[in-house]
Design a protein around this motif. Structure first.
Motif, PDB file in Angstrom:
ATOM      1  N   GLU A 159       0.908  -1.249  -0.083  1.00  0.00           N
ATOM      2  CA  GLU A 159      -0.052   0.123   0.178  1.00  0.00           C
ATOM      3  C   GLU A 159       0.939   1.043  -0.024  1.00  0.00           C
ATOM      4  O   GLU A 159       0.444   2.227  -0.654  1.00  0.00           O
ATOM      5  CB  GLU A 159      -0.856  -0.023   1.220  1.00  0.00           C
ATOM      6  N   ARG A 162       2.129   1.800  -3.477  1.00  0.00           N
ATOM      7  CA  ARG A 162       0.987   2.571  -4.212  1.00  0.00           C
ATOM      8  C   ARG A 162       1.027   3.959  -3.792  1.00  0.00           C
ATOM      9  O   ARG A 162       0.769   4.963  -4.869  1.00  0.00           O
ATOM     10  CB  ARG A 162      -0.300   1.845  -4.152  1.00  0.00           C
ATOM     11  N   GLN A 163       0.844   4.356  -2.509  1.00  0.00           N
ATOM     12  CA  GLN A 163       0.917   5.921  -2.244  1.00  0.00           C
ATOM     13  C   GLN A 163       2.218   6.429  -2.782  1.00  0.00           C
ATOM     14  O   GLN A 163       2.028   7.676  -3.173  1.00  0.00           O
ATOM     15  CB  GLN A 163       0.771   6.017  -0.760  1.00  0.00           C
ATOM     16  N   SER A 164       3.279   6.017  -2.845  1.00  0.00           N
ATOM     17  CA  SER A 164       4.573   6.637  -3.402  1.00  0.00           C
ATOM     18  C   SER A 164       4.076   6.961  -4.794  1.00  0.00           C
ATOM     19  O   SER A 164       4.548   8.247  -5.222  1.00  0.00           O
ATOM     20  CB  SER A 164       5.901   5.849  -3.133  1.00  0.00           C
ATOM     21  N   PHE A 165       3.799   6.105  -5.852  1.00  0.00           N
ATOM     22  CA  PHE A 165       3.289   6.241  -7.071  1.00  0.00           C
ATOM     23  C   PHE A 165       2.313   7.461  -7.122  1.00  0.00           C
ATOM     24  O   PHE A 165       2.295   8.377  -7.997  1.00  0.00           O
ATOM     25  CB  PHE A 165       2.739   5.179  -7.722  1.00  0.00           C
ATOM     26  N   THR A 166       1.304   7.437  -6.355  1.00  0.00           N
ATOM     27  CA  THR A 166       0.154   8.478  -6.393  1.00  0.00           C
ATOM     28  C   THR A 166       1.099   9.827  -6.081  1.00  0.00           C
ATOM     29  O   THR A 166       0.475  10.884  -6.716  1.00  0.00           O
ATOM     30  CB  THR A 166      -0.728   8.232  -5.378  1.00  0.00           C
ATOM     31  N   SER A 167       1.740   9.878  -5.150  1.00  0.00           N
ATOM     32  CA  SER A 167       2.413  11.120  -4.849  1.00  0.00           C
ATOM     33  C   SER A 167       3.216  11.726  -5.947  1.00  0.00           C
ATOM     34  O   SER A 167       3.168  13.063  -6.214  1.00  0.00           O
ATOM     35  CB  SER A 167       3.364  10.984  -3.554  1.00  0.00           C
ATOM     36  N   THR A 168       4.062  10.857  -6.534  1.00  0.00           N
ATOM     37  CA  THR A 168       4.911  11.496  -7.544  1.00  0.00           C
ATOM     38  C   THR A 168       4.176  11.735  -8.909  1.00  0.00           C
ATOM     39  O   THR A 168       4.523  12.513  -9.618  1.00  0.00           O
ATOM     40  CB  THR A 168       6.018  10.362  -8.031  1.00  0.00           C
ATOM     41  N   LEU A 169       3.056  11.159  -9.138  1.00  0.00           N
ATOM     42  CA  LEU A 169       2.304  11.482 -10.374  1.00  0.00           C
ATOM     43  C   LEU A 169       1.028  12.625 -10.028  1.00  0.00           C
ATOM     44  O   LEU A 169       0.560  12.944 -10.904  1.00  0.00           O
ATOM     45  CB  LEU A 169       1.537  10.193 -10.747  1.00  0.00           C
ATOM     46  N   GLY A 170       1.096  13.050  -8.675  1.00  0.00           N
ATOM     47  CA  GLY A 170       0.074  13.931  -8.294  1.00  0.00           C
ATOM     48  C   GLY A 170       0.512  15.333  -8.775  1.00  0.00           C
ATOM     49  O   GLY A 170       1.758  15.748  -9.068  1.00  0.00           O
ATOM     50  N   TRP A 173       2.925  17.167  -6.455  1.00  0.00           N
ATOM     51  CA  TRP A 173       4.670  16.832  -6.361  1.00  0.00           C
ATOM     52  C   TRP A 173       5.675  18.059  -6.656  1.00  0.00           C
ATOM     53  O   TRP A 173       5.467  18.662  -7.807  1.00  0.00           O
ATOM     54  CB  TRP A 173       4.845  15.331  -7.314  1.00  0.00           C
ATOM     55  N   THR A 184      10.873   6.522  -7.029  1.00  0.00           N
ATOM     56  CA  THR A 184      10.204   5.486  -7.404  1.00  0.00           C
ATOM     57  C   THR A 184      11.130   4.383  -7.417  1.00  0.00           C
ATOM     58  O   THR A 184      10.535   3.129  -6.995  1.00  0.00           O
ATOM     59  CB  THR A 184      10.131   5.666  -9.161  1.00  0.00           C
TER      60      THR A 184
END
Length: 220
Positions: A159, A162-170, A173, A184
């Motif tokens: 989880e 997944r949150q790390s991806f959400t952060s960098t793509l938000g 960022w 990543t």
């Protein structure tokens, strides 16, 4: 002869436990080096991984010799073959801890992580250390409840990944290109660390029940 064989099987278990204990220390120290830009600690983790690699080689050689000389069957064969698989997974966990430390060393004297994502990686550090400590306890006890706990620990790491991806793509960022790459990779390292712990848990379950469960993760 049987007493000697039993002693050798016991030594395999002790060596695996020692390897897991070293890995628990490695991921704790690597996470601290990452958070604090501690170059000396990062170097210590990287150097310590060489000892872990040597332990794996020695254990694997012992297992192969046992297979050749004793030709074990049934439960004894499961123990030896599982020892080979478990040592590979634990060694890979050590490699992943080393990778975290190498990122910290690469960016020294700067801290790797942007301020906005540091709390998330604090959670990564706690979760990774917990899965490592639980793995040590599992290797000591062969308790299936502890095996199930390792899988729950891994769910937390998944989880967080997944949150790390959400952060960098938000849209909020604020990291630069190198920080985006580092975050990543680091998220992936922690996530795979948990996956290999689950692989060990599955192997212990197999030793206890004869059921391998979900099998082994793919190598990174």
């Amino acid at each position: 002869m049987r007493a000697i064989f039993d002693q050798e099987l016991s030594q395999i278990g002790e060596d695996l436990l020692h390897m897991a204990t070293l890995v628990a220390t490695a991921i704790r120290d690597a996470s601290q080096a990452l958070a604090t830009a501690d170059l000396q600690l990062a170097e210590q983790v990287i150097e310590a991984d060489l000892a872990l690699d040597e332990l794996e080689r020695a254990l694997d050689e012992r297992c192969v010799i046992l297979l050749a000389r004793q030709q074990p069957v049934a439960t004894d064969l499961r123990v030896v073959v599982s020892g080979l698989r478990i040592s590979a997974s634990i060694e890979r966990m050590g490699d992943l801890a080393r990778h975290v430390a190498q990122v910290a060393r690469l960016r020294y004297p700067e801290k790797v992580l942007p301020e906005s994502i540091r709390p998330l990686f604090d959670e990564f550090a706690v979760a990774a250390e917990k899965v490592a400590v639980d793995l040590v306890e599992l290797l000591q006890s062969h308790d299936l409840n502890k095996a199930a706990q390792v899988e729950k620990d891994d769910d937390i790491l998944d989880e967080l990944h997944r949150q790390s991806f959400t952060s960098t793509l938000g849209p909020d960022w604020d990291g630069n290109v190198s920080q985006t790459v580092d975050v990543t990779l680091l998220g992936r390292f922690y996530e795979r660390f948990g996956d290999h712990a689950v692989s060990v848990a599955n192997r212990i379950t197999y030793l206890v029940t004869g059921d391998l469960g979900d099998g082994e993760p793919n190598n990174l």
